[in-house]
Design an enzyme around this catalytic site. Structure first.
Site, PDB file in Angstrom:
ATOM      1  N   GLU A 215      33.818  47.796  18.601  1.00  0.00           N
ATOM      2  CA  GLU A 215      34.314  46.962  17.494  1.00  0.00           C
ATOM      3  C   GLU A 215      35.771  46.668  17.816  1.00  0.00           C
ATOM      4  O   GLU A 215      36.629  47.546  17.686  1.00  0.00           O
ATOM      5  CB  GLU A 215      34.192  47.724  16.161  1.00  0.00           C
ATOM      6  CG  GLU A 215      32.760  48.083  15.766  1.00  0.00           C
ATOM      7  CD  GLU A 215      31.942  46.869  15.341  1.00  0.00           C
ATOM      8  OE1 GLU A 215      32.524  45.792  15.096  1.00  0.00           O
ATOM      9  OE2 GLU A 215      30.709  46.995  15.266  1.00  0.00           O
TER      10      GLU A 215
ATOM     11  N   CYS B 283      41.626  43.780  11.303  1.00  0.00           N
ATOM     12  CA  CYS B 283      40.943  43.066  12.395  1.00  0.00           C
ATOM     13  C   CYS B 283      40.370  41.743  11.900  1.00  0.00           C
ATOM     14  O   CYS B 283      40.233  40.799  12.660  1.00  0.00           O
ATOM     15  CB  CYS B 283      39.856  43.941  12.991  1.00  0.00           C
ATOM     16  SG  CYS B 283      38.661  44.516  11.780  1.00  0.00           S
TER      17      CYS B 283
HETATM   18  P1  NAD Z   1      43.732  51.297  20.408  1.00  0.00           P
HETATM   19  O1  NAD Z   1      42.714  50.704  21.312  1.00  0.00           O
HETATM   20  O2  NAD Z   1      45.109  51.452  20.929  1.00  0.00           O
HETATM   21  O3  NAD Z   1      43.287  52.765  19.944  1.00  0.00           O
HETATM   22  C1  NAD Z   1      42.080  52.984  19.256  1.00  0.00           C
HETATM   23  C2  NAD Z   1      41.638  54.427  19.489  1.00  0.00           C
HETATM   24  O4  NAD Z   1      41.322  54.614  20.862  1.00  0.00           O
HETATM   25  C3  NAD Z   1      42.708  55.473  19.153  1.00  0.00           C
HETATM   26  O5  NAD Z   1      42.074  56.558  18.521  1.00  0.00           O
HETATM   27  C4  NAD Z   1      43.237  55.866  20.519  1.00  0.00           C
HETATM   28  O6  NAD Z   1      43.766  57.166  20.582  1.00  0.00           O
HETATM   29  C5  NAD Z   1      41.989  55.766  21.364  1.00  0.00           C
HETATM   30  N1  NAD Z   1      42.223  55.538  22.799  1.00  0.00           N
HETATM   31  C6  NAD Z   1      43.228  54.838  23.376  1.00  0.00           C
HETATM   32  N2  NAD Z   1      43.051  54.814  24.718  1.00  0.00           N
HETATM   33  C7  NAD Z   1      41.913  55.517  24.982  1.00  0.00           C
HETATM   34  C8  NAD Z   1      41.198  55.836  26.173  1.00  0.00           C
HETATM   35  N3  NAD Z   1      41.622  55.440  27.370  1.00  0.00           N
HETATM   36  N4  NAD Z   1      40.063  56.555  26.067  1.00  0.00           N
HETATM   37  C9  NAD Z   1      39.596  56.949  24.847  1.00  0.00           C
HETATM   38  N5  NAD Z   1      40.237  56.693  23.694  1.00  0.00           N
HETATM   39  C10 NAD Z   1      41.383  55.972  23.754  1.00  0.00           C
HETATM   40  O7  NAD Z   1      43.702  50.435  19.082  1.00  0.00           O
HETATM   41  P2  NAD Z   1      44.601  50.606  17.774  1.00  0.00           P
HETATM   42  O8  NAD Z   1      45.960  50.087  18.062  1.00  0.00           O
HETATM   43  O9  NAD Z   1      44.436  51.960  17.236  1.00  0.00           O
HETATM   44  O10 NAD Z   1      43.855  49.611  16.775  1.00  0.00           O
HETATM   45  C11 NAD Z   1      44.169  48.254  16.652  1.00  0.00           C
HETATM   46  C12 NAD Z   1      43.087  47.402  17.268  1.00  0.00           C
HETATM   47  O11 NAD Z   1      41.833  47.750  16.705  1.00  0.00           O
HETATM   48  C13 NAD Z   1      43.278  45.927  16.977  1.00  0.00           C
HETATM   49  O12 NAD Z   1      42.998  45.183  18.129  1.00  0.00           O
HETATM   50  C14 NAD Z   1      42.240  45.644  15.909  1.00  0.00           C
HETATM   51  O13 NAD Z   1      41.815  44.311  15.838  1.00  0.00           O
HETATM   52  C15 NAD Z   1      41.149  46.561  16.329  1.00  0.00           C
HETATM   53  N6  NAD Z   1      40.264  46.833  15.190  1.00  0.00           N
HETATM   54  C16 NAD Z   1      38.996  46.378  15.230  1.00  0.00           C
HETATM   55  C17 NAD Z   1      38.163  46.579  14.155  1.00  0.00           C
HETATM   56  C18 NAD Z   1      36.731  46.100  14.162  1.00  0.00           C
HETATM   57  O14 NAD Z   1      35.957  46.608  13.372  1.00  0.00           O
HETATM   58  N7  NAD Z   1      36.351  45.150  15.001  1.00  0.00           N
HETATM   59  C19 NAD Z   1      38.625  47.262  13.042  1.00  0.00           C
HETATM   60  C20 NAD Z   1      39.940  47.704  13.044  1.00  0.00           C
HETATM   61  C21 NAD Z   1      40.747  47.509  14.132  1.00  0.00           C
END
Ligand code: NAD
Length: 514
Positions: A237, A271
């Site tokens: 997502e 998002c």
């Molecule tokens: P992010 O990708 O930086 O982090 C998300 C999660 O992934 C965190 O828990 C982080 O610790 C973990 N993570 C980071 N690198 C990783 C790796 N290499 N391996 C495993 N886990 C890892 O995203 P964010 O800044 O927390 O969230 C914002 C983004 O999320 C925006 O792009 C937003 O649009 C998206 N988002 C999407 C939805 C949806 O339902 N489509 C909902 C909310 C947010």
């Protein structure tokens, strides 16, 4: 927030106050998380469904008893206003728990399906078997619902879960862990690992049976690659750059109010927030005036009475600054809000920004900003609006505004998007009967609704025969059966069924298969 391995001090981005001290999970603990999860799966997956559901009811009651405290934890940790925490983060979880309590058993029980007449005497079913350990990795913008809904969706069929909430909102992660404990969930059924990407990477490498990831496109791709090596199924997502199309016959007052809420709720860190606003050129000026009037009435702060809270973390402020500066350099006009040169570097509050005179080369048109910006762009006709809306690498959500519902639906059908909302914004995510997910770079897979529970299961086809006959028509010997089969096929699959010919050949086949 400052962090050492043992000591993690959490501060509220909106008030700056110290709100919690917690421990980070060390990557060396991952193996024991997995072992506990496997162990718990043995009993949780075999537990009577109604017993399993009783824990969900407990959890719902614990959240209801602690509604004020839960609201407070989320609001403080994420810097959001309390209304956003209560209505957009907690209410969907309570609604989802109710949905699970009333519908999950019927959705996940063995389903009888049709069996074609040529297989007379057989019965067919689909069975849903829990996969095992589900890893749920979540972001910080709706730290409660974006963790809880996938966790609960996975748990209800009997999976065990390892959750890794975002390190940007760690207190919510800790609080969710405590809620499950207070609801009495058996040990190991749902475990929380607290930490950042290093920990997330180690959990992915531990080869869970399913990965449910919500976050950025960049991280989603890293996880998908790692998962592909072991053929671990994933749901991704990801981000969005959601368009809102306002037709000339739209209710301008409603559309302006909807746009302002859709772009600025949660400080635009959604998002599905409105990130590109396309307005029919004949109503462009009155629409901008209506939007500015609504924005002028917004209040910002950290109380129950405020409309817009702060940004959640500093990196996101820098992204918004970069996008707004890029737009201003390329000629955009700031209709409301402050020029980044006037931003208070010590504050996490960003005033809502409405921008006009937008060109397609600006980052605010193509890249996800995830902040309180609203670029408004005029269009000539519907085809241009559809073209512009679809001209994006994202496709999470969109909205169409018109008093002509048929015309709005025709536009909606042409948008490449996981969801389209007519005369409203964001709200489709709150209806658990609708699938949720993105097209293009916005993600892979859908959750919510029936399929949102079944995807956490091995979908098993079962076909049953009473086992009384000694042979089947398609088994050996083949000798002498070809023409009967040919007759039967021609009689059965033509435009009109020829039942006499079908039955005759079928009975011949039965005789030859004694
Ligand atoms: P992010 O990708 O930086 O982090 C998300 C999660 O992934 C965190 O828990 C982080 O610790 C973990 N993570 C980071 N690198 C990783 C790796 N290499 N391996 C495993 N886990 C890892 O995203 P964010 O800044 O927390 O969230 C914002 C983004 O999320 C925006 O792009 C937003 O649009 C998206 N988002 C999407 C939805 C949806 O339902 N489509 C909902 C909310 C947010």
């Amino acid at each position: 927030m400052t962090k050492t391995k043992e000591h993690w001090d959490v501060y509220s981005p909106s008030t700056g106050e110290h709100i919690y001290t917690m421990n980070e999970t060390d990557v060396t603990e991952v193996d024991s998380f997995v072992a506990k999860s496997k162990q718990a799966f043995q009993t949780w997956s075999r537990m009577d469904f109604s017993k399993r559901l009783s824990y969900f009811a407990n959890l719902r009651n614990v959240i209801l008893q602690e509604l004020d405290q839960t609201t407070d934890v989320i609001a403080k940790d994420a810097g959001k206003v309390q209304m956003d925490a209560l209505v957009a983060d907690i209410m969907p979880v309570l609604d989802f728990l109710k949905f699970l309590e009333s519908s999950a058993e019927a959705i996940l029980r063995r389903q009888k399906v049709k069996t074609p007449i040529v297989f007379i005497g057989k019965k067919s079913y689909v069975e849903y078997m829990p996969r095992g350990i589900v890893l749920v990795i979540s972001p910080w913008n709706y730290p409660f619902q974006l963790s809880m809904i996938p966790i609960l969706s996975a748990l209800v069929s009997g999976n065990t879960v390892i959750a890794k909430p975002s390190e940007i909102t760690p207190y919510v992660g800790k609080y969710m862990e405590e809620l499950f404990e207070r609801a009495g969930f058996p040990e190991g059924v749902v475990q929380f690992a607290h930490g950042g990407k290093e920990l997330g990477g180690a959990l992915v490498a531990s080869k869970p049976d399913y990965i449910f990831f919500t976050g950025s496109v960049a991280t989603g791709k890293i996880i998908a690659k790692q998962a592909a090596e072991h053929l671990i199924p994933v749901t991704l997502e990801l981000g969005g750059k959601d368009p809102m199309i306002v037709c000339r016959d739209a209710n301008i007052e409603r559309a302006a109010k909807g746009a302002v809420w859709g772009a600025f709720t949660n400080s635009g860190q959604v998002c599905m927030s409105v990130e590109r606003l396309y307005v029919d050129e004949t109503i462009y000026e009155p629409f901008i005036s209506a939007v500015k009037k609504e924005v002028a009435a917004l209040t910002q702060g950290a109380s129950k009475e405020h409309d817009v809270g702060s940004m959640t973390f500093h990196t996101q402020v820098q992204i918004v600054k970069n996008h707004v500066n890029d737009a201003l350099v390329k000629g955009a006009v700031l209709e409301t809000g402050k020029n980044p040169t006037d931003w208070d570097e010590d504050s996490m509050f960003l005033q809502p920004m409405v921008l006009s005179s937008i060109t397609n080369d600006m980052k605010i048109v193509s890249e996800e900003t995830f902040g309180p910006i609203m670029p408004i762009i005029p269009f000539k006709d519907e085809q241009e609006a559809i073209y512009l809306a679809n001209k994006s690498e994202y496709g999470l959500n969109a909205s169409v505004w018109s008093n002509d519902i048929q015309r709005a639906n025709q536009i909606a059908s042409q948008l490449v998007s996981g969801a389209v909302i007519i005369n409203d914004v964001i709200i489709s995510v709150a209806n658990h009967h609708l699938p949720f997910g993105g097209a293009k770079q916005s993600g892979v897979g859908r959750y919510h609704g029936e399929q949102g529970l079944r995807m956490f299961c091995h979908e098993k086809a079962i076909m049953q025969d009473a086992g009384k006959k000694s042979n089947e028509i398609q088994w050996y010997p083949y000798n002498g059966k070809f023409d009967d089969f040919k007759n039967m096929i021609e009689a059965f699959y033509g435009n009109q069924r020829k039942w006499v010919r079908f039955l005759k050949s079928y009975l011949n086949l039965l005789k030859k298969s004694k």
